[in-house]
Motif scaffolding. Structure first.
Motif, mmCIF file in Angstrom:
data_model
loop_
_atom_site.group_PDB
_atom_site.id
_atom_site.type_symbol
_atom_site.label_atom_id
_atom_site.label_comp_id
_atom_site.label_asym_id
_atom_site.label_seq_id
_atom_site.Cartn_x
_atom_site.Cartn_y
_atom_site.Cartn_z
ATOM 1 N N GLU A 167 0.847 -1.200 0.000
ATOM 2 C CA GLU A 167 0.000 0.000 0.000
ATOM 3 C C GLU A 167 0.892 1.264 0.000
ATOM 4 O O GLU A 167 0.665 2.203 -0.755
ATOM 5 C CB GLU A 167 -0.881 -0.069 1.257
ATOM 6 N N HIS A 168 1.913 1.234 0.834
ATOM 7 C CA HIS A 168 2.827 2.370 0.916
ATOM 8 C C HIS A 168 3.541 2.572 -0.424
ATOM 9 O O HIS A 168 3.690 3.703 -0.891
ATOM 10 C CB HIS A 168 3.839 2.135 2.061
ATOM 11 N N TYR A 169 3.930 1.469 -1.061
ATOM 12 C CA TYR A 169 4.612 1.560 -2.360
ATOM 13 C C TYR A 169 3.721 2.300 -3.368
ATOM 14 O O TYR A 169 4.179 3.167 -4.116
ATOM 15 C CB TYR A 169 4.974 0.160 -2.881
ATOM 16 N N ARG A 170 2.415 1.951 -3.336
ATOM 17 C CA ARG A 170 1.471 2.597 -4.271
ATOM 18 C C ARG A 170 1.306 4.091 -3.981
ATOM 19 O O ARG A 170 1.001 4.873 -4.867
ATOM 20 C CB ARG A 170 0.113 1.901 -4.220
ATOM 21 N N PRO A 205 6.618 10.135 2.998
ATOM 22 C CA PRO A 205 5.206 10.348 3.313
ATOM 23 C C PRO A 205 4.453 9.021 3.467
ATOM 24 O O PRO A 205 4.699 8.080 2.709
ATOM 25 C CB PRO A 205 4.710 11.138 2.097
ATOM 26 N N TYR A 206 3.593 8.973 4.430
ATOM 27 C CA TYR A 206 2.708 7.815 4.741
ATOM 28 C C TYR A 206 3.451 6.628 5.371
ATOM 29 O O TYR A 206 2.859 5.586 5.615
ATOM 30 C CB TYR A 206 1.937 7.305 3.505
ATOM 31 N N THR A 208 4.813 4.250 8.162
ATOM 32 C CA THR A 208 4.461 3.982 9.569
ATOM 33 C C THR A 208 5.547 3.076 10.163
ATOM 34 O O THR A 208 6.331 2.468 9.410
ATOM 35 C CB THR A 208 3.115 3.238 9.672
ATOM 36 N N PRO A 209 5.576 2.933 11.481
ATOM 37 C CA PRO A 209 6.529 1.978 12.072
ATOM 38 C C PRO A 209 6.331 0.562 11.521
ATOM 39 O O PRO A 209 7.298 -0.186 11.360
ATOM 40 C CB PRO A 209 6.205 2.040 13.572
ATOM 41 N N GLN A 210 5.080 0.240 11.168
ATOM 42 C CA GLN A 210 4.830 -1.089 10.594
ATOM 43 C C GLN A 210 5.494 -1.231 9.220
ATOM 44 O O GLN A 210 5.983 -2.306 8.863
ATOM 45 C CB GLN A 210 3.315 -1.370 10.474
ATOM 46 N N CYS A 211 5.468 -0.140 8.464
ATOM 47 C CA CYS A 211 6.152 -0.178 7.149
ATOM 48 C C CYS A 211 7.636 -0.459 7.378
ATOM 49 O O CYS A 211 8.243 -1.292 6.679
ATOM 50 C CB CYS A 211 6.055 1.158 6.420
ATOM 51 N N PRO A 244 6.868 16.845 5.439
ATOM 52 C CA PRO A 244 8.052 17.083 6.275
ATOM 53 C C PRO A 244 9.184 16.119 5.960
ATOM 54 O O PRO A 244 8.942 14.999 5.483
ATOM 55 C CB PRO A 244 7.531 16.839 7.702
ATOM 56 N N LYS A 245 10.411 16.573 6.243
ATOM 57 C CA LYS A 245 11.529 15.654 6.024
ATOM 58 C C LYS A 245 11.501 14.536 7.061
ATOM 59 O O LYS A 245 10.856 14.652 8.106
ATOM 60 C CB LYS A 245 12.852 16.404 6.033
ATOM 61 N N GLY A 246 12.235 13.462 6.750
ATOM 62 C CA GLY A 246 12.306 12.330 7.673
ATOM 63 C C GLY A 246 13.114 12.685 8.908
ATOM 64 O O GLY A 246 13.755 13.738 8.965
#
Ligand code: SAM
Ligand code: FES
Length: 350
Positions: A167-170, A205-206, A208-211, A244-246
């Motif tokens: 999902e994050h990749y998309r 962007p988007y 999460t710790p799970q990602c 925002p930046k990482g």
């Protein structure tokens, strides 16, 4: 948390939910403990040596449109350039004199360079500098193309998976790109005998710790020789310009986590890390990184390979960059070595 860090050090792995807990719940004190452990492991395998790679950004044309990247196809404001074979060879010549024994050829996915062109570049470098390693970082190609480059002399390949969450990749890429394809490329490269590098941006962007937990699980599964991570940094001409930046701190902590996962791995203190903080690359080394990649591209094109805003080292000659990094590494008790710095497999006790 310290217990989790000890388990990570012992098993070189954690469960995804443990990784997520570690990423979410570390105090500064836990983080310092993590750093200490990662440093010890790095010292055990590499002492105070830092490997150096000469980076040649040879084209900023790209057929892709990744939402985060400043050289994406849709950025009409990007001033495009390509280096010729002669340009590339003269970068190598200068780099060789400065002691580089690995050249990293990186670029956008530029279809103007055919497989024959890439083969010619690899062969020419190898003919002139047989004692040097060639690393390619030119994106997703077919199995057959990767095979041809390998046969032409390429030794290593950098291809960050970017995120291991579908999902994050998309959310980071247009539909033309898929995580499945990206991962398949990495498996193909491994099968072909390349020393393979993967990695991801921290704080894209988007994310999460799970990602990130999935990123770490994928890294464990792939067992790469190299892992490059750096903070996401916005570029003013991309759809992610207002994000925002990482996090600098989280990037450092992840370097330590990855060091504990792959004790013998080659982990760069990246340019993005040096861009987000003036001492980022030095700190990266102190948190477990062991590679730096000074820029060898001709100064006239440096600014044009603008993946994100305020990228460092865009005005410095190769020699300045090389010696600047040497001083920076010395300031944290490290010494740059000119060896090729190949990945050395190591069998860990069960
Ligand atoms: N085209 C090749 C590829 O796709 O692997 C290599 C070039 S690509 C520009 C190199 C890396 O830059 C990407 O893997 C990505 O992680 C990083 N990058 C791109 N845009 C960035 C940004 N805005 N902030 C931080 N890193 C970025
Ligand atoms: Fe490039 Fe310091 S490393 S100028």
């Amino acid at each position: 948390m310290k217990e989790l860090i000890d388990i990570l050090k012992r098993d070189r792995n954690l469960l995804p939910k443990e990784f997520a807990a570690l990423i979410n719940g570390m105090t500064n004190e836990d983080a310092l403990y993590l750093k200490e452990q990662a440093y010890k492991v790095k010292e055990q395998f590499f002492g105070n040596k830092v490997f150096t790679r000469g980076l040649i950004e040879f084209t900023n044309y790209c057929k892709n449109d990744c939402y985060y990247c400043g050289i994406r196809r849709s950025n009409v404001n990007a001033v495009r350039y390509r280096l010729t074979l002669e340009d590339i060879l003269s970068c190598c010549e200068e780099g060789y004199k400065l002691g580089f024994r690995t050249f990293v050829l990186q670029g956008g996915e530029d279809l103007r360079y055919t497989d024959e062109d890439i083969e010619e570049i690899c062969c020419s470098i190898k003919n002139k500098y047989p004692d040097c390693a060639i690393t390619l970082s030119i994106g997703e190609k077919s199995y057959d193309s990767y095979k041809r480059y390998k046969e032409a002399g390429a030794d290593r390949y950098l291809l960050r998976h970017e995120t291991a969450d579908e999902e994050h990749y998309r959310l980071l890429h247009p539909d033309s790109l898929s995580l499945k394809e990206r991962k398949q490329c990495l498996w193909n490269l491994k099968e072909l005998g390349y020393q393979v590098g993967t990695g991801f941006m921290v704080g894209s962007p988007y994310q999460t710790p799970q990602c990130i937990a999935k990123d770490l699980a994928f890294i464990k599964e792939l067992e790469p020789a190299m892992v490059g991570i750096g903070p996401f940094l916005p570029h003013h001409d991309t759809p992610f310009k207002d994000y925002p930046k990482g996090s600098y701190e989280l990037t450092l902590r992840l370097i330590s986590i990855i060091r504990l996962m792959i004790p013998n791995g080659l982990i760069p203190a990246t340019t993005a890390l040096g861009t987000i903080h003036p001492k980022g690359r030095e700190e990266g080394i102190s948190w477990g990184a062991n590679v730096v990649m000074p820029n060898l591209s001709p100064v006239r094109v440096r600014k044009q390979y603008e993946l994100y805003d305020n990228k460092i080292c865009t005005g410095d000659e190769a020699a300045e960059c090389r010696f600047c990094l040497e001083r920076r590494m010395l300031s944290v008790g490290h010494e740059i070595v000119t060896a090729r710095g190949d990945f050395i497999p190591y069998t860990f006790e069960a």
